[in-house]
Design a protein around this motif. Sequence first.
Motif, mmCIF file in Angstrom:
data_model
loop_
_atom_site.group_PDB
_atom_site.id
_atom_site.type_symbol
_atom_site.label_atom_id
_atom_site.label_comp_id
_atom_site.label_asym_id
_atom_site.label_seq_id
_atom_site.Cartn_x
_atom_site.Cartn_y
_atom_site.Cartn_z
ATOM 1 N N GLU A 323 0.837 -1.204 0.000
ATOM 2 C CA GLU A 323 0.000 0.000 0.000
ATOM 3 C C GLU A 323 0.872 1.254 0.000
ATOM 4 O OE1 GLU A 323 -2.769 0.079 3.177
ATOM 5 O OE2 GLU A 323 -3.496 2.090 2.736
ATOM 6 N N LYS A 324 1.915 1.252 0.817
ATOM 7 C CA LYS A 324 2.794 2.418 0.861
ATOM 8 C C LYS A 324 3.634 2.533 -0.405
ATOM 9 C CE LYS A 324 4.642 4.176 4.408
ATOM 10 N NZ LYS A 324 5.378 4.560 5.635
ATOM 11 N N TYR A 326 2.654 1.524 -3.456
ATOM 12 C CA TYR A 326 1.751 2.067 -4.477
ATOM 13 C C TYR A 326 1.592 3.576 -4.302
ATOM 14 C CZ TYR A 326 0.019 -2.353 -6.452
ATOM 15 O OH TYR A 326 -0.091 -3.552 -7.118
ATOM 16 N N GLY A 327 1.676 4.040 -3.058
ATOM 17 C CA GLY A 327 1.532 5.463 -2.788
ATOM 18 C C GLY A 327 2.844 6.221 -2.850
ATOM 19 N N GLN A 329 5.419 6.124 -0.989
ATOM 20 C CA GLN A 329 5.674 6.676 0.334
ATOM 21 C C GLN A 329 7.030 6.283 0.911
ATOM 22 O OE1 GLN A 329 3.749 8.953 2.294
ATOM 23 N NE2 GLN A 329 3.115 9.229 0.178
ATOM 24 N N THR A 351 -1.566 7.446 -11.089
ATOM 25 C CA THR A 351 -2.267 8.076 -9.962
ATOM 26 C C THR A 351 -1.533 9.270 -9.361
ATOM 27 O OG1 THR A 351 -1.234 6.503 -8.430
ATOM 28 C CG2 THR A 351 -3.402 5.925 -9.323
ATOM 29 N N LEU A 352 -0.200 9.241 -9.388
ATOM 30 C CA LEU A 352 0.581 10.285 -8.726
ATOM 31 C C LEU A 352 1.436 11.104 -9.685
ATOM 32 C CD1 LEU A 352 1.816 8.129 -5.702
ATOM 33 C CD2 LEU A 352 -0.100 9.730 -5.726
#
Length: 573
Positions: A323-324, A326-327, A329, A351-352
């Motif tokens: 999850e991190k 994909y973000g 982070q 997405t980013l």
Amino acid sequence: MRKKGAQGMAAALLAVTLLAGCSSNNNGNNANGAAEGNAAATPAANASAEPSNAGTDTGSTESWKQDTSPFKFSQYFYGNWASAYLWKDQYAMKLATEKTGVTIDRKLATGNDDDYLNTMIASGDLPDTIMLDWNNPAVTKLINNGMVYSMDELMDKYAPEFKTMLDPDMVKYHSVDGKLWYLPNLFETADRLTSGVPITPIRPWFFRDDIYKAIGSPELKTTDDLMNALKLAKEKYPDVSPVGVENFDVAKNGFAGSLSMNFLISSFAPNLLEERIKDDTQIVEYPMRNKGFIDSFRYMNQLYRAGLFDSQLLIYKQEQYEEKLYGAQYAAASQYMTNMYTQYNPKIESTLGADQKYTIIGGLQANGQDPRYAASRLMGWQGFFITKNAKNPERIIRFAEYAWSDEGQLDARYGKEGETYDMVDGLPKFKQEIMDLKLKDNNAYNAQYGFDDSTLLMRAGKLWDDASARDFQEQQPEQFAGAKLLEKYNFDSYSLGMDNIEPDGSSPEGVINGKVKDLWNKTIPKLILSETDADFDNAYNDFISQMNKVGAEKAEKVMYQRHLEDMKKKGVQ
């Protein structure tokens, strides 16, 4: 690694290898381990090597053509992460059924894989077939308890031409007591290191593009360079975690604990495999006795003490790590190459923004030494077993012959000529829309087509080996360049005889090995989270003392004997 890399195989491959692999060959978890496995890039996607029999199909003698009426057999797959392998409505699965009449009712464990498998074995309630890591301790139980057929027996009775299709080296390496009890998925031949898609036997680390530029794009040549870059990243981006590595579990990932550690271990202990072999005392040492190996954990501890390593990483589940990632982070993160380039980076870009994608870090020097990556060809990932509970072993072995044939390999990898692929300059090539889907949305590609996921009896083959190398270079130039960047640090570890050397789990030495792993699993967090050098040294020395007390040397002597046996099977002694 596996779709496995996705969770892992790492592999082995070959991982990849898995895995990787880890690679792996000793923990039964990565193809690779050994090699870089992966999901999308499972070991299957990475598999390819010189064919043992390309172009030698048996024509009219093919046994599987004798009966193509509808037939279903059951199969347990060891790996509860492998939902992509379940037969549903994917193109490759339907094609196999269309040609042979066969459907595989493939099932995964509900809960823990080992508990599920051991319960089946204890109760005798086995499915028709099993896909299980060939070096899993349960393999010995299946064979010694007479719960599986030997392939020799079934081929002699029902598919005699099948034997002529098998690589003699594979048969020699995987035979037990003179019989071949399973067919290994992803056995690679000798020239694999110099042909096909470049092998990346470790899980590399990557840096987020925009952060790297923001800190001045410093040179990342050594582990000190990386440490300094992470400090700069933390100063400039305090809300981003400096480092992202996957969870630590010695039972699943081998003595490195986390597959992400192999990158650092290869820097701090480039000669680890050779150094573990002690011919004078006839032992193969546990890697935890090696200074360079421990220095890689000391480096992680330094990251922690500098505020660059989040202690939560030690308990994160895979989903939390992903999850991190994909973000975006993490400033720097570890991941299988194929997963990063076909799964995470595309998602981050959509997405980013493309500026937050990750770019690979080259090999890192530690203590003035270049890294070395053990890149043995994959000896196989999982074995295909036919159990004595099988209702129709005759039909199953004949289906296996189809899967092993050139025709079956092409069906499983490319589908139908003219429909899903064309022959270009004598090599299969996907229709462009399929290739685009594979690269941009690997999960959708797998769900729709299931290529490399259907029969799971993939083997070497020059035709698809050359095709995959061509496609890789043409369609994925960024990943190809990354692989070539790391490839120069590879060395062929095949002749060292260090595959599958851990003691049989049911033996007294195997019990000791289990205790050593458990001790090490508990020690890793203590090392990484030590507040001082003295705390680190105390935790490490306490571990060494405890592993000696439980009899580690007895297991090390068995590992030495298994090392000799491995060399003998490979014909290098």
